[in-house]
Design a protein around this motif. Structure first.
Motif, PDB file in Angstrom:
ATOM      1  N   LEU A 249       0.827  -1.203   0.000  1.00 44.02           N
ATOM      2  CA  LEU A 249       0.000   0.000   0.000  1.00 44.02           C
ATOM      3  C   LEU A 249       0.866   1.260   0.000  1.00 44.02           C
ATOM      4  O   LEU A 249       0.548   2.251  -0.674  1.00 44.02           O
ATOM      5  CB  LEU A 249      -0.932   0.005   1.212  1.00 44.02           C
ATOM      6  CG  LEU A 249      -2.086  -1.003   1.193  1.00 44.02           C
ATOM      7  CD1 LEU A 249      -2.869  -0.957   2.512  1.00 44.02           C
ATOM      8  CD2 LEU A 249      -3.018  -0.724   0.022  1.00 44.02           C
ATOM      9  N   VAL A 250       1.956   1.225   0.732  1.00 40.06           N
ATOM     10  CA  VAL A 250       2.851   2.388   0.762  1.00 40.06           C
ATOM     11  C   VAL A 250       3.479   2.606  -0.616  1.00 40.06           C
ATOM     12  O   VAL A 250       3.543   3.731  -1.119  1.00 40.06           O
ATOM     13  CB  VAL A 250       3.916   2.198   1.850  1.00 40.06           C
ATOM     14  CG1 VAL A 250       4.961   3.303   1.762  1.00 40.06           C
ATOM     15  CG2 VAL A 250       3.271   2.176   3.229  1.00 40.06           C
ATOM     16  N   GLU A 251       3.959   1.520  -1.275  1.00 44.85           N
ATOM     17  CA  GLU A 251       4.551   1.658  -2.606  1.00 44.85           C
ATOM     18  C   GLU A 251       3.518   2.115  -3.634  1.00 44.85           C
ATOM     19  O   GLU A 251       3.817   2.920  -4.527  1.00 44.85           O
ATOM     20  CB  GLU A 251       5.161   0.322  -3.042  1.00 44.85           C
ATOM     21  CG  GLU A 251       6.368  -0.110  -2.213  1.00 44.85           C
ATOM     22  CD  GLU A 251       6.906  -1.464  -2.647  1.00 44.85           C
ATOM     23  OE1 GLU A 251       6.378  -2.013  -3.638  1.00 44.85           O
ATOM     24  OE2 GLU A 251       7.852  -1.969  -2.009  1.00 44.85           O
ATOM     25  N   LEU A 252       2.266   1.598  -3.513  1.00 43.97           N
ATOM     26  CA  LEU A 252       1.214   2.024  -4.426  1.00 43.97           C
ATOM     27  C   LEU A 252       0.892   3.498  -4.228  1.00 43.97           C
ATOM     28  O   LEU A 252       0.658   4.240  -5.205  1.00 43.97           O
ATOM     29  CB  LEU A 252      -0.038   1.174  -4.212  1.00 43.97           C
ATOM     30  CG  LEU A 252      -1.235   1.478  -5.122  1.00 43.97           C
ATOM     31  CD1 LEU A 252      -0.869   1.257  -6.593  1.00 43.97           C
ATOM     32  CD2 LEU A 252      -2.443   0.620  -4.740  1.00 43.97           C
ATOM     33  N   GLY A 253       0.881   3.970  -2.994  1.00 41.95           N
ATOM     34  CA  GLY A 253       0.608   5.380  -2.735  1.00 41.95           C
ATOM     35  C   GLY A 253       1.698   6.277  -3.301  1.00 41.95           C
ATOM     36  O   GLY A 253       1.404   7.341  -3.867  1.00 41.95           O
ATOM     37  N   LYS A 254       2.960   5.832  -3.201  1.00 44.52           N
ATOM     38  CA  LYS A 254       4.042   6.628  -3.780  1.00 44.52           C
ATOM     39  C   LYS A 254       3.969   6.640  -5.307  1.00 44.52           C
ATOM     40  O   LYS A 254       4.257   7.651  -5.945  1.00 44.52           O
ATOM     41  CB  LYS A 254       5.391   6.055  -3.336  1.00 44.52           C
ATOM     42  CG  LYS A 254       5.669   6.230  -1.838  1.00 44.52           C
ATOM     43  CD  LYS A 254       7.021   5.631  -1.481  1.00 44.52           C
ATOM     44  CE  LYS A 254       7.323   5.791   0.003  1.00 44.52           C
ATOM     45  NZ  LYS A 254       8.637   5.216   0.376  1.00 44.52           N
ATOM     46  N   PHE A 255       3.575   5.527  -5.888  1.00 44.69           N
ATOM     47  CA  PHE A 255       3.503   5.451  -7.347  1.00 44.69           C
ATOM     48  C   PHE A 255       2.356   6.290  -7.903  1.00 44.69           C
ATOM     49  O   PHE A 255       2.482   6.941  -8.944  1.00 44.69           O
ATOM     50  CB  PHE A 255       3.347   3.984  -7.777  1.00 44.69           C
ATOM     51  CG  PHE A 255       3.284   3.774  -9.255  1.00 44.69           C
ATOM     52  CD1 PHE A 255       4.430   3.795 -10.037  1.00 44.69           C
ATOM     53  CD2 PHE A 255       2.051   3.560  -9.882  1.00 44.69           C
ATOM     54  CE1 PHE A 255       4.352   3.604 -11.413  1.00 44.69           C
ATOM     55  CE2 PHE A 255       1.972   3.375 -11.245  1.00 44.69           C
ATOM     56  CZ  PHE A 255       3.125   3.399 -12.024  1.00 44.69           C
ATOM     57  N   THR A 256       1.190   6.276  -7.216  1.00 45.96           N
ATOM     58  CA  THR A 256       0.016   7.010  -7.702  1.00 45.96           C
ATOM     59  C   THR A 256      -0.043   8.442  -7.185  1.00 45.96           C
ATOM     60  O   THR A 256      -0.829   9.256  -7.674  1.00 45.96           O
ATOM     61  CB  THR A 256      -1.260   6.258  -7.295  1.00 45.96           C
ATOM     62  OG1 THR A 256      -1.313   6.149  -5.864  1.00 45.96           O
ATOM     63  CG2 THR A 256      -1.301   4.891  -7.928  1.00 45.96           C
ATOM     64  N   GLY A 257       0.731   8.747  -6.162  1.00 49.32           N
ATOM     65  CA  GLY A 257       0.691  10.089  -5.580  1.00 49.32           C
ATOM     66  C   GLY A 257      -0.441  10.283  -4.602  1.00 49.32           C
ATOM     67  O   GLY A 257      -0.801  11.428  -4.297  1.00 49.32           O
ATOM     68  N   THR A 258      -1.019   9.231  -4.134  1.00 47.00           N
ATOM     69  CA  THR A 258      -2.104   9.305  -3.149  1.00 47.00           C
ATOM     70  C   THR A 258      -1.611   8.757  -1.818  1.00 47.00           C
ATOM     71  O   THR A 258      -0.586   8.055  -1.758  1.00 47.00           O
ATOM     72  CB  THR A 258      -3.332   8.503  -3.623  1.00 47.00           C
ATOM     73  OG1 THR A 258      -2.954   7.132  -3.805  1.00 47.00           O
ATOM     74  CG2 THR A 258      -3.866   9.069  -4.930  1.00 47.00           C
ATOM     75  N   PHE A 259      -2.393   9.072  -0.787  1.00 46.82           N
ATOM     76  CA  PHE A 259      -2.014   8.592   0.531  1.00 46.82           C
ATOM     77  C   PHE A 259      -2.379   7.118   0.646  1.00 46.82           C
ATOM     78  O   PHE A 259      -3.425   6.671   0.172  1.00 46.82           O
ATOM     79  CB  PHE A 259      -2.707   9.423   1.618  1.00 46.82           C
ATOM     80  CG  PHE A 259      -2.160   9.181   2.978  1.00 46.82           C
ATOM     81  CD1 PHE A 259      -0.858   9.581   3.309  1.00 46.82           C
ATOM     82  CD2 PHE A 259      -2.934   8.552   3.945  1.00 46.82           C
ATOM     83  CE1 PHE A 259      -0.360   9.353   4.577  1.00 46.82           C
ATOM     84  CE2 PHE A 259      -2.423   8.323   5.213  1.00 46.82           C
ATOM     85  CZ  PHE A 259      -1.122   8.723   5.530  1.00 46.82           C
ATOM     86  N   TRP A 260      -1.533   6.348   1.276  1.00 46.16           N
ATOM     87  CA  TRP A 260      -1.719   4.897   1.282  1.00 46.16           C
ATOM     88  C   TRP A 260      -2.981   4.461   1.992  1.00 46.16           C
ATOM     89  O   TRP A 260      -3.568   3.424   1.659  1.00 46.16           O
ATOM     90  CB  TRP A 260      -0.511   4.219   1.931  1.00 46.16           C
ATOM     91  CG  TRP A 260      -0.329   4.546   3.400  1.00 46.16           C
ATOM     92  CD1 TRP A 260       0.361   5.563   3.931  1.00 46.16           C
ATOM     93  CD2 TRP A 260      -0.896   3.821   4.478  1.00 46.16           C
ATOM     94  NE1 TRP A 260       0.295   5.563   5.298  1.00 46.16           N
ATOM     95  CE2 TRP A 260      -0.476   4.483   5.667  1.00 46.16           C
ATOM     96  CE3 TRP A 260      -1.714   2.699   4.600  1.00 46.16           C
ATOM     97  CZ2 TRP A 260      -0.845   4.055   6.942  1.00 46.16           C
ATOM     98  CZ3 TRP A 260      -2.077   2.259   5.867  1.00 46.16           C
ATOM     99  CH2 TRP A 260      -1.637   2.940   7.033  1.00 46.16           C
ATOM    100  N   SER A 261      -3.456   5.249   2.958  1.00 43.34           N
ATOM    101  CA  SER A 261      -4.661   4.853   3.690  1.00 43.34           C
ATOM    102  C   SER A 261      -5.932   5.324   3.028  1.00 43.34           C
ATOM    103  O   SER A 261      -7.030   4.969   3.481  1.00 43.34           O
ATOM    104  CB  SER A 261      -4.595   5.403   5.129  1.00 43.34           C
ATOM    105  OG  SER A 261      -4.564   6.823   5.127  1.00 43.34           O
ATOM    106  N   ASP A 262      -5.854   6.108   1.950  1.00 42.39           N
ATOM    107  CA  ASP A 262      -7.046   6.595   1.255  1.00 42.39           C
ATOM    108  C   ASP A 262      -7.499   5.505   0.283  1.00 42.39           C
ATOM    109  O   ASP A 262      -7.091   5.456  -0.874  1.00 42.39           O
ATOM    110  CB  ASP A 262      -6.729   7.895   0.528  1.00 42.39           C
ATOM    111  CG  ASP A 262      -7.986   8.571  -0.017  1.00 42.39           C
ATOM    112  OD1 ASP A 262      -9.078   7.950   0.086  1.00 42.39           O
ATOM    113  OD2 ASP A 262      -7.874   9.684  -0.559  1.00 42.39           O
TER     114      ASP A 262
END
Length: 234
Positions: A17-30
């Motif tokens: 989730l953290v890597e996906l948030g960095k890749f998409t530019g969104t917060f990982w918990s959203d």
């Protein structure tokens, strides 16, 4: 057609989730912001895009000539020592390892005792290929190709094989067939025209020509002796 909205929670590891948030530019918990990216990733996994066509490799005359095997520029060489592989590349007309030009034997014996056969220790990957082939296999294939190029009468080692024996032909082109001669049996007995001497004393003796009775030298001698015994004859 009715559709149903099924909602099942799926556990995703925190680091993903953290890597996906960095890749998409969104917060990982959203979760609402990351939902479309998760759906797109799943669909791309189910229906992957077709691979891009490989670009044809341009033919080049540069490369390294290793006995019968020619290594075009860009050929990768691989060897290993202690289960640790190391690589070299054909650049121009040289084999380069760590910026230094080396021979195949030198490359194969960069590590170890230095008595390894390069044909048995070096693997090759030609430009445009994903397969690694043993150098000795490439050499055998090249020898076979050379033999086919020069005809079936040339062996893989370059020597010409002996021509098969052909039956001899006469002037008319007819194959000569050797006929075994019959063995001649010598006749030891008398021929049919020859008479056999008889063991019977009473049988007349005939040596092929029958003599008349009272003829011959013995008969004349007997006649002379009989004439001398007559009184009045000298």
């Amino acid at each position: 057609m009715s559709t149903y909205s099924l909602h099942f929670p799926i556990r995703v590891p925190d680091d993903v989730l953290v890597e996906l948030g960095k890749f998409t530019g969104t917060f990982w918990s959203d979760s609402f912001a990351q939902e479309p990216f998760v759906i797109e990733a799943i669909r791309n996994y189910i229906n992957p895009a077709p691979p891009a066509p490989q670009q044809p490799v341009e033919a080049t005359e540069a490369g390294y000539q290793w006995k019968q095997v020619f290594l075009p520029e860009g050929t990768r060489l691989r060897a290993s020592f202690g289960r640790q592989p190391y690589f070299a590349t054909v650049v121009g007309a040289e084999i380069k390892y760590d910026g230094h030009a080396v021979s195949p034997s030198c490359f194969a014996n960069l590590y170890g005792s230095g008595n390894r056969n390069a044909w048995k220790a070096v693997w090759l990957r030609l430009p445009g290929s994903n397969e690694w082939l043993l150098a000795d296999v490439c050499r055998s294939a090249r020898k076979a190709a050379i033999a086919r190029l020069h005809g079936d009468g040339v062996q893989a080692d370059g020597q010409r094989s002996p021509a098969p024996e052909r039956p001899s032909h006469d002037v008319a082109g007819i194959e000569r067939v050797s006929i075994p001669q019959r063995s001649t049996v010598r006749q030891t007995g008398p021929r049919p025209s020859e008479s056999r001497p008889s063991n019977d004393p009473a049988a007349p003796q005939d040596n092929g020509t029958q003599h008349r009775s009272g003829s011959g030298r013995s008969a004349r001698r007997r006649k002379r002796r009989a004439a001398k015994q007559i009184p009045g004859n000298p």
